[in-house]
Design a protein around this motif. Sequence first.
Motif, short mmCIF file in Angstrom:
data_model
loop_
_atom_site.label_atom_id
_atom_site.label_comp_id
_atom_site.label_asym_id
_atom_site.label_seq_id
_atom_site.Cartn_x
_atom_site.Cartn_y
_atom_site.Cartn_z
N GLY A 61 0.84 -1.19 0.00
CA GLY A 61 0.00 0.00 0.00
C GLY A 61 0.87 1.24 0.00
O GLY A 61 1.80 1.37 -0.80
N MET A 62 0.62 2.13 0.93
CA MET A 62 1.41 3.35 1.04
C MET A 62 2.79 3.01 1.59
O MET A 62 2.90 2.54 2.72
CB MET A 62 0.71 4.36 1.95
N ASP A 63 3.83 3.23 0.80
CA ASP A 63 5.18 2.89 1.27
C ASP A 63 5.70 3.94 2.24
O ASP A 63 5.06 4.96 2.50
CB ASP A 63 6.14 2.67 0.09
N GLY A 64 6.88 3.68 2.77
CA GLY A 64 7.45 4.57 3.78
C GLY A 64 7.76 5.97 3.28
O GLY A 64 7.61 6.94 4.01
N ILE A 65 8.18 6.08 2.02
CA ILE A 65 8.51 7.41 1.48
C ILE A 65 7.25 8.27 1.37
O ILE A 65 7.25 9.45 1.76
CB ILE A 65 9.24 7.29 0.12
N GLU A 66 6.17 7.69 0.85
CA GLU A 66 4.91 8.45 0.76
C GLU A 66 4.40 8.80 2.16
O GLU A 66 3.92 9.91 2.39
CB GLU A 66 3.86 7.66 -0.03
N THR A 67 4.50 7.85 3.08
CA THR A 67 4.08 8.10 4.46
C THR A 67 4.91 9.23 5.06
O THR A 67 4.37 10.13 5.71
CB THR A 67 4.20 6.82 5.31
N LEU A 68 6.22 9.20 4.85
CA LEU A 68 7.11 10.26 5.33
C LEU A 68 6.67 11.62 4.80
O LEU A 68 6.56 12.59 5.55
CB LEU A 68 8.56 9.98 4.91
N LYS A 69 6.43 11.70 3.49
CA LYS A 69 6.00 12.98 2.89
C LYS A 69 4.75 13.51 3.58
O LYS A 69 4.65 14.69 3.90
CB LYS A 69 5.72 12.79 1.40
N ILE A 71 3.52 12.67 6.60
CA ILE A 71 3.78 13.01 8.01
C ILE A 71 4.42 14.39 8.09
O ILE A 71 4.00 15.25 8.88
CB ILE A 71 4.68 11.97 8.70
N LYS A 72 5.45 14.63 7.29
CA LYS A 72 6.15 15.92 7.35
C LYS A 72 5.26 17.08 6.90
O LYS A 72 5.40 18.19 7.40
CB LYS A 72 7.44 15.87 6.52
N ALA A 73 4.34 16.82 5.97
CA ALA A 73 3.42 17.87 5.54
C ALA A 73 2.44 18.24 6.65
O ALA A 73 2.16 19.43 6.87
CB ALA A 73 2.66 17.42 4.29
N ALA A 74 1.94 17.25 7.36
CA ALA A 74 0.92 17.50 8.39
C ALA A 74 1.52 17.77 9.77
O ALA A 74 0.92 18.47 10.58
CB ALA A 74 -0.03 16.31 8.47
N HIS A 75 2.69 17.20 10.04
CA HIS A 75 3.32 17.29 11.37
C HIS A 75 4.82 17.52 11.21
O HIS A 75 5.62 16.65 11.54
CB HIS A 75 3.07 16.00 12.16
N MET A 96 15.88 11.02 3.66
CA MET A 96 16.46 12.09 4.48
C MET A 96 16.35 13.43 3.76
O MET A 96 16.15 14.46 4.40
CB MET A 96 17.89 11.76 4.88
N ALA A 97 16.45 13.41 2.44
CA ALA A 97 16.27 14.65 1.67
C ALA A 97 14.83 15.15 1.78
O ALA A 97 14.57 16.34 1.59
CB ALA A 97 16.65 14.43 0.21
N LEU A 98 13.92 14.26 2.10
CA LEU A 98 12.50 14.62 2.24
C LEU A 98 12.14 14.96 3.68
O LEU A 98 10.97 15.19 3.99
CB LEU A 98 11.61 13.48 1.74
N GLY A 99 13.13 14.97 4.56
CA GLY A 99 12.86 15.39 5.93
C GLY A 99 13.03 14.34 7.00
O GLY A 99 12.82 14.63 8.18
N ALA A 100 13.40 13.11 6.63
CA ALA A 100 13.65 12.11 7.66
C ALA A 100 14.84 12.55 8.51
O ALA A 100 15.78 13.15 8.01
CB ALA A 100 13.92 10.74 7.03
N PHE A 101 14.79 12.23 9.79
CA PHE A 101 15.87 12.59 10.71
C PHE A 101 17.10 11.72 10.48
O PHE A 101 18.23 12.19 10.48
CB PHE A 101 15.39 12.46 12.16
#
Length: 127
Positions: A61-69, A71-75, A96-101
């Motif tokens: 389903g929704m992979d980790g990269i899409e989930t990351l995007k 999450i970072k957009a909403a929180h 990490m370029a998309l905001g992962a720590f």
Amino acid sequence: MTTESMTVLLVDDEPDFLSVVARRLERREMKVHSVGSGEEALALLETHPVDAVVLDVKMPGMDGIETLKRIKAAHPEVEVIMLTGHADLEVAISGMALGAFDYLLKPADIDELMFKLRDASRTRPRV
């Protein structure tokens, strides 16, 4: 903030992995929520504030990269640590370029995960 006062969301489609990691974090006095998909993670974040998310890259389903995007957009204040196997290492690094720590290779060493969670807690704005 100490790791003992942290609330962490674990997101992984492997129930056994979730169970083991959740128990280990709870033994270290952390509050832990566990879900099996990106969709469940986003829904939980709407009602339960967390300090950090430990997010698997490869999920149906929704992979980790899409989930990351999402999450970072909403929180944007929530730190996300990506979990990946060797085959998906490039994906985790691009996360990490998309905001992962940070990212961790599976199977994650609990001490290394605690170290990264401690680091992530230091970057959070104080309320």
